[in-house]
Design an enzyme around this catalytic site. Structure first.
Site, mmCIF file in Angstrom:
data_model
loop_
_atom_site.group_PDB
_atom_site.id
_atom_site.type_symbol
_atom_site.label_atom_id
_atom_site.label_comp_id
_atom_site.label_asym_id
_atom_site.label_seq_id
_atom_site.Cartn_x
_atom_site.Cartn_y
_atom_site.Cartn_z
ATOM 1 N N ASP A 189 0.855 -1.188 0.000
ATOM 2 C CA ASP A 189 0.000 0.000 0.000
ATOM 3 C C ASP A 189 0.888 1.233 0.000
ATOM 4 O O ASP A 189 2.045 1.185 0.445
ATOM 5 C CB ASP A 189 -0.912 -0.004 1.230
ATOM 6 N N GLU A 199 0.780 5.731 0.587
ATOM 7 C CA GLU A 199 0.092 6.992 0.863
ATOM 8 C C GLU A 199 0.797 8.060 0.047
ATOM 9 O O GLU A 199 2.014 7.968 -0.201
ATOM 10 C CB GLU A 199 0.119 7.334 2.352
ATOM 11 N N GLU A 239 -5.737 18.755 2.386
ATOM 12 C CA GLU A 239 -6.755 17.726 2.179
ATOM 13 C C GLU A 239 -6.156 16.318 2.201
ATOM 14 O O GLU A 239 -6.791 15.353 2.643
ATOM 15 C CB GLU A 239 -7.515 17.949 0.867
ATOM 16 N N HIS A 265 -5.580 6.850 7.215
ATOM 17 C CA HIS A 265 -5.094 5.879 6.242
ATOM 18 C C HIS A 265 -3.584 5.699 6.406
ATOM 19 O O HIS A 265 -2.789 6.368 5.759
ATOM 20 C CB HIS A 265 -5.416 6.344 4.816
ATOM 21 N N ASP A 269 -3.030 -0.427 7.012
ATOM 22 C CA ASP A 269 -3.908 -0.842 5.918
ATOM 23 C C ASP A 269 -3.455 -2.172 5.318
ATOM 24 O O ASP A 269 -4.282 -3.002 4.928
ATOM 25 C CB ASP A 269 -3.960 0.236 4.836
#
Length: 224
Positions: A8, A10, A53, A151, A156
């Site tokens: 995963d 980010e 954001e 997250h 995750d």
């Protein structure tokens, strides 16, 4: 047994083509579709700002990433960890797109799309028309989400490992019955929901031992 890597990322945003960068990579080794405990994890200096954001999603700010290695400095370690094995991710096209953009920028070999295993595609096939986000799948399979406030790539990965096991047929998938040569001592076939079903073939010695055991029982019902 088969080795694969669940991973995963980010990022600073949604599109590497517009300058968004990877800020975290996590990868987890699976053997026989189950976690081995070996992981790869790193935070990365994206060499740019982290929009507010994006920070709201993963919890990292630009200050959190200052002094962390740049992608080019960790690329070889990541590639060594994943090797040539299949790569599993949820919405894998997103992660492959970002990783390949970073690898290309670093002058490294990109990840072949033929290695991609997308658990989102698997979930949509199994649960058509239903929510199939990682959160939704965790709730559906009873996976504990209490630690997931943002997250985080490593968390995750661990959650997705539990989800992947369920998508592949549950914790009894494959049963782990291996002969000394590493092969399943059984007949394997596709059962309901495309799950692998193992029919164990007893050896002559096991059959003889069973017969001797049954002979010592008083009126065994399966002989009537």
């Amino acid at each position: 047994m088969k080795r694969s890597i669940l991973f995963d990322t980010e990022t600073t945003g949604l599109d590497p083509a517009t300058g968004d960068r990877v800020i975290e990579i996590a990868a987890l080794e699976l053997v026989g579709d189950l976690p081995t405990g070996r992981t790869f994890h790193t935070l990365i200096d994206p060499e740019r700002d982290v929009p507010e954001e994006a920070s709201r999603v993963h919890g990292f700010t630009r200050a959190d990433l200052e002094g962390k290695p740049k992608f080019a400095e960790v690329a070889d370690d990541f590639l060594a960890f994943v090797g040539d094995d299949p790569l599993i991710a949820h919405n894998a096209r997103f992660d492959f797109g970002f990783m390949n953009a970073e690898l290309k920028r670093a002058g490294k070999k990109t990840l072949g799309l033929d290695r991609m295993v997308d658990t989102l595609d698997m979930a949509r096939e199994r649960f058509p028309g239903m929510p199939n986000s990682l959160d939704a799948l965790c709730r559906r399979f009873g996976v504990d989400l209490s630690a997931r406030t943002t997250h985080n790539a490593l968390l995750d990965c661990k959650l997705l490992a539990d989800v992947y096991v369920e998508l592949m047929g549950g914790r009894q998938h494959g049963l782990g019955l291996m002969a000394e040569d590493g092969q399943l001592p059984s007949v394997m076939y596709e059962g309901p929901m495309n799950r692998k079903v193992v029919r164990v073939q007893p050896t002559p010695q096991e059959l003889a031992a069973h017969a001797a055991f049954v002979a010592g029982l008083k009126e065994p019902i399966w002989e009537h």
